[in-house]
Design an enzyme around this catalytic site. Structure first.
Site, PDB file in Angstrom:
ATOM      1  CB  CYS A  44      12.573   8.498   9.408  1.00 51.63           C
ATOM      2  SG  CYS A  44      13.582   7.367   8.437  1.00 51.63           S
ATOM      3  CD  GLU A  76      12.143   0.122  10.703  1.00 53.25           C
ATOM      4  OE1 GLU A  76      12.647   0.974  11.455  1.00 53.25           O
ATOM      5  OE2 GLU A  76      12.586  -1.027  10.587  1.00 53.25           O
ATOM      6  CE  LYS A 115      -1.964   2.968   1.974  1.00 58.14           C
ATOM      7  NZ  LYS A 115      -1.708   4.381   1.624  1.00 58.14           N
ATOM      8  CD  GLU A 143       9.401  12.699  12.281  1.00 59.34           C
ATOM      9  OE1 GLU A 143       8.212  12.361  12.257  1.00 59.34           O
ATOM     10  OE2 GLU A 143      10.315  11.965  11.890  1.00 59.34           O
TER      11      GLU A 143
HETATM   12  P1  NAD Z   1       1.881   8.434   7.603  1.00 57.37           P
HETATM   13  O1  NAD Z   1       2.020   7.627   8.828  1.00 57.37           O
HETATM   14  O2  NAD Z   1       0.809   9.433   7.544  1.00 57.37           O
HETATM   15  O3  NAD Z   1       1.630   7.478   6.343  1.00 57.37           O
HETATM   16  C1  NAD Z   1       2.490   6.402   6.022  1.00 57.37           C
HETATM   17  C2  NAD Z   1       1.706   5.333   5.301  1.00 57.37           C
HETATM   18  O4  NAD Z   1       0.778   4.756   6.200  1.00 57.37           O
HETATM   19  C3  NAD Z   1       0.866   5.833   4.137  1.00 57.37           C
HETATM   20  O5  NAD Z   1       0.832   4.829   3.152  1.00 57.37           O
HETATM   21  C4  NAD Z   1      -0.504   6.027   4.763  1.00 57.37           C
HETATM   22  O6  NAD Z   1      -1.560   5.960   3.834  1.00 57.37           O
HETATM   23  C5  NAD Z   1      -0.555   4.864   5.724  1.00 57.37           C
HETATM   24  N1  NAD Z   1      -1.373   5.069   6.932  1.00 57.37           N
HETATM   25  C6  NAD Z   1      -1.554   6.212   7.644  1.00 57.37           C
HETATM   26  N2  NAD Z   1      -2.325   5.968   8.727  1.00 57.37           N
HETATM   27  C7  NAD Z   1      -2.615   4.640   8.702  1.00 57.37           C
HETATM   28  C8  NAD Z   1      -3.354   3.776   9.557  1.00 57.37           C
HETATM   29  N3  NAD Z   1      -3.967   4.232  10.659  1.00 57.37           N
HETATM   30  N4  NAD Z   1      -3.452   2.467   9.234  1.00 57.37           N
HETATM   31  C9  NAD Z   1      -2.833   1.983   8.144  1.00 57.37           C
HETATM   32  N5  NAD Z   1      -2.121   2.745   7.273  1.00 57.37           N
HETATM   33  C10 NAD Z   1      -2.004   4.065   7.567  1.00 57.37           C
HETATM   34  O7  NAD Z   1       3.311   9.049   7.362  1.00 57.37           O
HETATM   35  P2  NAD Z   1       3.787  10.006   6.201  1.00 57.37           P
HETATM   36  O8  NAD Z   1       3.348  11.374   6.523  1.00 57.37           O
HETATM   37  O9  NAD Z   1       3.399   9.435   4.873  1.00 57.37           O
HETATM   38  O10 NAD Z   1       5.378   9.868   6.344  1.00 57.37           O
HETATM   39  C11 NAD Z   1       6.126  10.641   7.210  1.00 57.37           C
HETATM   40  C12 NAD Z   1       6.467   9.891   8.473  1.00 57.37           C
HETATM   41  O11 NAD Z   1       7.137   8.677   8.167  1.00 57.37           O
HETATM   42  C13 NAD Z   1       7.419  10.658   9.350  1.00 57.37           C
HETATM   43  O12 NAD Z   1       6.970  10.638  10.686  1.00 57.37           O
HETATM   44  C14 NAD Z   1       8.726   9.923   9.231  1.00 57.37           C
HETATM   45  O13 NAD Z   1       9.588  10.052  10.307  1.00 57.37           O
HETATM   46  C15 NAD Z   1       8.275   8.533   9.013  1.00 57.37           C
HETATM   47  N6  NAD Z   1       9.304   7.744   8.333  1.00 57.37           N
HETATM   48  C16 NAD Z   1       9.972   6.794   9.054  1.00 57.37           C
HETATM   49  C17 NAD Z   1      10.982   6.042   8.458  1.00 57.37           C
HETATM   50  C18 NAD Z   1      11.708   5.005   9.237  1.00 57.37           C
HETATM   51  O14 NAD Z   1      12.319   4.131   8.653  1.00 57.37           O
HETATM   52  N7  NAD Z   1      11.667   5.025  10.547  1.00 57.37           N
HETATM   53  C19 NAD Z   1      11.299   6.258   7.124  1.00 57.37           C
HETATM   54  C20 NAD Z   1      10.608   7.240   6.418  1.00 57.37           C
HETATM   55  C21 NAD Z   1       9.598   7.963   7.048  1.00 57.37           C
END
Ligand code: NAD
Length: 482
Positions: free
Chosen positions: A285, A251, A177, A384
């Protein structure tokens, strides 16, 4: 509507592009122009179910292949992906605003990622026979089943590879997804799968948003969720997985500390301002967004970082000489702008940036910003921000630096910089985090990556990457009694 590169009304299920069950759409907005340039389907429960059923149907034949046979497909995926790096990079850059040079560098490592996961098959024994204290046993490493891989928009392709690479070698099948902002590159990956003859259903892709992800997480046919994204989403996913006793790796976000030791040589440190502090316009991240500087060099270090950030080319993502681009979307832009205001309200002082860069009327651009006079209890030091915003805090001793670094709800990355590698390594040992860089940026694929505290659970990559995708089964025997 017929699908083209930017307009998709289909989902990739069972090796085919099939019309999405859901008629709802997601508009894709170019972050550099704020104009809509494409659309995809907002997948619903029926789309997710169709994808999970396809993955389930593909599981017996896929898991019956040997690990090396499965790994051979990853090697072919790596080769086919390599030929498409430019095209995939352009599509990623158009969607999320990553400047094209960096986008190409990020896609450039993806084939090596797949090859690394393929190499893990060499030492993967699905079954081991062992003597026990009361007879003998077979310890079998079975694929966990169908994996739901949910990824964010900032590094979509590497993050998909980190999940489906080990999942496929372990014998699992998957439903991916992608993020609502970056679904289009996933269709190009699907073309790679078709080109190499990956059996239908082994990897399926459903586009959509948060609700689509939530359907995947709660689907009873999914045995494991591999998630990268925000801490808030990670919490919701962990709760659902706990209810269902579903395996999960998370992650999540970070607020990682970069500790500059008192002997740091700033010219040597300069490249890390790009690669470790603000990669992907700070939307990374592991970015080191809390810089700890020895008090006697506080102004010198703060000014150096500010001058370096101000000198890094910022602008249209299509221009290969730019390193900073726009932020991904309007809400991310507003969020970062809010933090710039919060910082000033809290008493922090702007050294550079602090608002919109001059000369940009359109696009989600934020000027690279450095704050000084920051204390670790301020929101800008604790939360963050996910933009090109660095806070610099002074410390008086190594103990205090370590204490400030560890006084955080997060623990994903970290960095220590000094010409004295051994001294820096000793400091790194004391930082509470999943990974800590010493005079380095970006964790290599062959060692574990992940976080502690609010930064997540479990590890991806490294020699143990397959562990997250297997379930141990033990068949034990006692000697037959006469
Ligand atoms: P997000 O959590 O809003 O979305 C990430 C993904 O999860 C998307 O595909 C989204 O549609 C899906 N999603 C969101 N809520 C969900 C739920 N309740 N159930 C299932 N799926 C859900 O994050 P974002 O804004 O797209 O990305 C930024 C964040 O990602 C930042 O906080 C960043 O630190 C983190 N990040 C972490 C890593 C790591 O390896 N630790 C790497 C890259 C980004």
């Amino acid at each position: 509507m017929t699908d083209d590169l930017y307009h998709r009304s289909t989902q990739y299920i069972n090796g085919k592009l099939v019309p999405s069950h859901s008629a709802a759409k997601i508009d894709l907005v170019d972050p550099a122009t704020e104009e809509i340039f494409g659309e995809v389907a907002f997948g619903d429960a029926a789309d997710v179910d169709a994808a999970v059923q396809a993955a389930k149907a593909a599981l017996p034949a896929w898991s019956a292949l040997s690990p090396k046979e499965r790994a051979a497909y990853l090697l072919k995926i790596a080769d086919a992906y390599e030929k498409r790096i430019d095209q995939i990079s352009e599509v990623v850059s158009k969607q999320n605003g990553t400047p094209i040079g960096l986008a190409k560098a990020m896609q450039g490592v993806v084939p090596a990622n797949y090859r690394f996961f393929a190499s893990l098959a060499d030492n993967f024994e699905p079954e081991e026979y062992t003597a026990t204290s009361a007879g003998d046993a077979f310890v079998i490493r079975q694929p966990v089943g169908v994996v739901g891989a949910i990824v964010p928009w900032n590094g979509p392709q590497p993050l998909i590879a980190w999940k489906i690479g080990p999942a496929l070698v372990a014998g699992c099948t998957a439903v991916v997804k992608p993020a609502a902002e970056t679904p289009l590159d996933a269709f190009l990956l699907a073309e790679v799968f078709d080109e190499v003859g990956l059996p239908p259903g082994v990897v399926n892709i459903v586009t959509g948003g948060r609700a689509t992800g939530a359907e995947l997480v709660k689907h009873p046919g999914v045995a494991k969720i591999a998630f990268t994204g925000s801490t808030r989403a990670g919490q919701a996913i962990a709760e659902q997985c706990a209810k269902d006793f579903k395996k999960v790796t998370l992650e999540l976000g970070g607020k990682s500390a970069g500790i500059l030791l008192d002997d740091v040589v700033l010219d040597d440190f300069k490249p890390f301002v790009m690669s470790a502090l603000t990669p992907n316009t700070g939307q990374t991240c592991r970015a080191l967004t809390r810089i700890l500087a020895p008090r006697e060099r506080y102004d010198e270090i703060t000014d150096f970082i500010a001058e370096t950030m101000a000198s890094i080319p910022l602008g249209e993502p299509t221009n290969p000489s730019n390193f900073y681009g726009p932020l991904v979307n309007a809400s991310q832009y507003e969020r970062v702008m809010d933090y710039l205001k919060i910082a000033v309200d809290e008493g922090a002082e702007v050294v550079t940036g602090g608002g919109r860069p001059e000369g940009f009327d359109k696009g989600y651009y934020v000027a690279p910003t450095v704050f000084k006079n920051v204390t670790n209890d301020m929101r800008i030091a604790r939360e963050e921000i996910f933009g090109p915003v660095i806070v610099v805090l002074p410390y008086d001793s190594i103990d205090e630096a370590v204490e400030i670094a560890n006084d955080s709800d997060y623990g994903l990355g970290g960095g220590v910089f000094s010409p004295d590698e051994e001294k820096a390594t000793e400091v790194a040992r004391r930082v509470v985090s999943g990974t800590v860089a010493v005079n380095a940026a970006g964790c290599p694929i062959d060692v574990p990556f992940g976080g502690v505290k609010n930064s997540g659970m479990g590890r991806e990559n490294g020699q143990t990457a397959l562990d997250a995708y297997v379930e141990y089964k033990t068949i034990y025997r006692s000697p037959v009694k006469a």
